[in-house]
Design an enzyme around this catalytic site. Structure first.
Site, PDB file in Angstrom:
ATOM      1  N   CYS A  49     -38.619 -61.272  76.726  1.00  0.00           N
ATOM      2  CA  CYS A  49     -37.959 -59.970  76.664  1.00  0.00           C
ATOM      3  C   CYS A  49     -36.642 -59.950  77.438  1.00  0.00           C
ATOM      4  CB  CYS A  49     -38.886 -58.864  77.146  1.00  0.00           C
ATOM      5  SG  CYS A  49     -39.504 -59.070  78.832  1.00  0.00           S
ATOM      6  N   GLN A  89     -39.106 -59.123  68.857  1.00  0.00           N
ATOM      7  CA  GLN A  89     -39.555 -60.183  69.759  1.00  0.00           C
ATOM      8  C   GLN A  89     -40.820 -60.843  69.232  1.00  0.00           C
ATOM      9  OE1 GLN A  89     -39.951 -59.120  73.902  1.00  0.00           O
ATOM     10  NE2 GLN A  89     -41.162 -60.951  74.354  1.00  0.00           N
ATOM     11  N   ASP A 140     -35.150 -52.705  71.916  1.00  0.00           N
ATOM     12  CA  ASP A 140     -36.345 -53.288  72.512  1.00  0.00           C
ATOM     13  C   ASP A 140     -37.111 -54.000  71.401  1.00  0.00           C
ATOM     14  OD1 ASP A 140     -38.831 -53.853  73.599  1.00  0.00           O
ATOM     15  OD2 ASP A 140     -39.159 -51.852  74.435  1.00  0.00           O
ATOM     16  N   HIS A 160     -41.315 -55.503  81.517  1.00  0.00           N
ATOM     17  CA  HIS A 160     -40.622 -55.657  80.242  1.00  0.00           C
ATOM     18  C   HIS A 160     -39.177 -55.199  80.379  1.00  0.00           C
ATOM     19  CE1 HIS A 160     -40.416 -56.128  75.920  1.00  0.00           C
ATOM     20  NE2 HIS A 160     -39.956 -54.900  75.774  1.00  0.00           N
TER      21      HIS A 160
END
Length: 248
Positions: A107, A101, A197, A181
């Site tokens: 996110c 990211q 993630d 998140h």
């Protein structure tokens, strides 16, 4: 080391309006980008009560968890990532495709991309759509180049802005600091449960599931979202949505 301690995009990075964990908006966003209408995003009302999990079509292909980025979580993340090299995978032989990211407050979009691009869900991406194009262009690229590609894909920014602006609650500003998140869990064809993630150093294999288990199975929940809840410290700002078959 600095990217481990401070994994978030900097103040000068591109920024999106944070995406609400709203299944209808997420489903609309994914369909506009090219996901088949055979799949949709569902609310997960509980991950500990079987009678509520029974409302979700099975097998469930991906689970997105929204969680507070607490000091306890950050301590656990730093400890687990210490000494782990930055992910450099690319190409058709990758077990999963992962994006780092680099867009602030993106996110939610990253979670959705990870959900539909891995495991059986990838087969539901329709041809000649923004998603299929993005996937084809991303697979041969190294992580840094993939992130740059996301930043330069107008279809993503447009669809995300439209969805994020239609939430049930007032949308925060794109430049706001948000302490919630998204993380995505998927099961690949070999049975591996992956934690995906964009704040981490790469995709994380959490263990092997049996053929009849999915991301909402007892084992997957124990290895995945329940670990986050254990570190919650009494903070109740957790929620989940799941990618599964459409009810329509």
């Amino acid at each position: 080391m600095s990217s481990t301690i401070h994994p978030d995009p900097g103040a000068d990075a591109p920024a999106f309006i944070p995406l609400e964990a709203n299944p209808e908006l997420m489903t609309s966003l994914l369909h506009k980008l090219g996901l088949s209408s055979a799949l949709q995003v569902h609310d997960v009302y509980s991950i500990t009560e079987p009678e509520l999990l029974a409302f979700i079509p099975r097998p469930t292909l991906a689970l997105l968890l929204v969680f507070p980025v607490s000091a306890i979580y950050e301590s656990a993340r730093l400890a687990e990532d210490a000494g782990v090299p930055e992910y450099t995978g690319k190409g058709e032989d990758e077990p999963v495709i992962w994006w780092k990211q680099t867009i602030r407050n993106a996110c939610g979009l990253m979670g959705l991309l990870h959900a539909v691009s891995n495991g059986p869900a990838r087969g539901f991406i329709e041809k000649d759509t923004p998603l299929s194009t993005l996937l084809a262009q991303s697979i041969p690229l190294a992580p840094a180049e993939r992130s740059a590609l996301l930043e330069k894909t107008p279809a993503l920014a447009t669809a995300h802005h439209e969805a994020a602006s239609q939430g049930q609650t007032a949308a925060p500003d794109a430049q706001d600091d948000v302490d919630l998140h998204y993380v995505c869990f998927v099961k690949t064809d070999d049975g591996t449960l992956w934690e995906l993630d964009g704040r981490r150093k790469g995709p994380i294999a959490r263990g092997k599931l049996d053929a009849d288990e999915d991301v909402l199975s007892e084992k997957a929940l124990l290895w995945g979202p329940l670990k986050f809840l254990e570190r919650g410290g009494g903070d109740m700002r957790f929620s989940c949505v799941a990618l599964a078959g459409s009810l329509d």
